[in-house]
Design an enzyme around this catalytic site. Structure first.
Site: not given
Ligand code: NVA
Ligand code: CP
Length: 306
Positions: A102, A129, A132, A223, A263, A291
């Site tokens: 990540r 992502h 997800q 989101d 998500c 997930r």
């Molecule tokens: N768009 C959000 C998704 C979190 C799972 C982010 O990147 O923070």
């Molecule tokens: N939806 C998702 O990826 O959640 P986290 O940021 O908690 O991993």
């Protein structure tokens, strides 16, 4: 050997195969009859951003598959002190069997994958992502919402939107996106997704009107308005996104039986109302649980294709 960096690199058949494998493993797991598909394997999980779901699902998932998960925060490993990505990739991939990352720029993930000798999974970048979406589509299948799906995405044109675009393009369903002006999706991703749509029958439209997008939709999703890395823009974004909160009144414009996906993490009273999130149309906790199952399918699939 395959990496899983974006859905763009996968065919419709492969995406469905991964999800079906995840569903099969879910059934075996629930029946306490799941074989240790990845016995003795190690998954390295590199996190340069926070996480609840991604960390817990990957770490529990690899353990349930008979392997071991290594949580590597950039605060703890030399990558966070500036060790080059290409060196980190060669070292970690020489010692472990699968890697999940990540991170921020998508190019950082691509560079890592280029130098890795084992499969690399995108656990979220600024652009995509994809894991997800495996869970989201699995949830749609389980609730019979996948045939003739019309999905409305309301909110920021971000990594989740881009992933929905790739899924719609690959699987050939309709996606309607509504973002405020100035928060539209990435143009290059749009171009690529539309090109794929020409062959798949997928349809992607964009507007600045959430009500138009939701009208007749079977699935509505949103989101956070400020993704990780955009913390400084929170206030400015809250103003720009006024009128974009998904609530039951907006959902009423959808088809009968319309469902809500998110998500998570969700910000109640911002992109979604408390009532909708906690109400009967919301599938969010089933989606979050998936997930685990979808990513187990993915890890086993990647192992079968090396
Ligand atoms: N768009 C959000 C998704 C979190 C799972 C982010 O990147 O923070
Ligand atoms: N939806 C998702 O990826 O959640 P986290 O940021 O908690 O991993």
């Amino acid at each position: 050997m395959r990496h899983f960096l974006t859905l763009k690199d996968y065919t419709k058949e492969e995406i469905l195969e991964i999800i079906e494998l995840g569903l099969k493993i879910k059934k075996e797991f629930k029946a306490k009859a799941q074989p240790p598909y990845l016995h003795g394997q190690t998954l390295s999980m590199i996190f340069e951003k926070s996480s609840t779901r991604t960390r817990v699902s990957f770490e529990s998932g690899i353990f349930q598959l008979g392997g071991h998960g290594l949580f590597l925060s950039n605060k703890d490993i030399q990558l966070g002190r500036g060790e080059p990505v290409k060196d980190t990739a060669r070292v970690i991939s020489s010692m472990t069997d699968i890697i999940m990352i990540r991170t921020f720029e998508h190019s950082r993930l691509e560079e890592f994958a280029k130098y890795s000798s084992v499969p690399v999974i995108n656990g979220l970048t600024d652009t995509y992502h994809p894991v997800q979406l495996l869970a989201d589509y699995m949830t749609m299948i389980e609730h019979n919402m996948h045939e003739n799906a019309v999905v409305a995405y309301i909110g920021d044109g971000n990594n989740m939107t881009h992933s929905w675009m790739m899924l719609a393009a690959k699987l050939g369903f309709e996606l309607r996106i509504a973002t405020p002006k100035g928060y539209e999706v990435n143009e290059d991703v749009m171009k690529e997704a539309l090109e794929i749509c020409q062959h798949s029958g997928g349809k992607i439209t964009v507007s600045n009107d959430p009500n138009v997008a939701v009208k007749g939709a079977s699935v509505v999703t949103t989101d956070t308005w400020a993704s990780m890395g955009q913390e400084d823009e929170k206030e400015e974004r809250q103003k720009a996104f006024a009128g974009y909160m998904v609530d039951d009144t907006m959902m009423d414009l959808g088809q009968e039986g319309v469902v809500f996906l998110h998500c998570l993490p969700a910000y109640r009273g911002q992109e979604v109302s408390e009532e909708l999130l906690e109400g009967p149309r919301s599938l969010i906790f089933k989606e979050a649980e998936n997930r685990l199952h979808a990513q187990k399918g993915l890890m086993v699939w990647l192992d079968l294709h090396r």
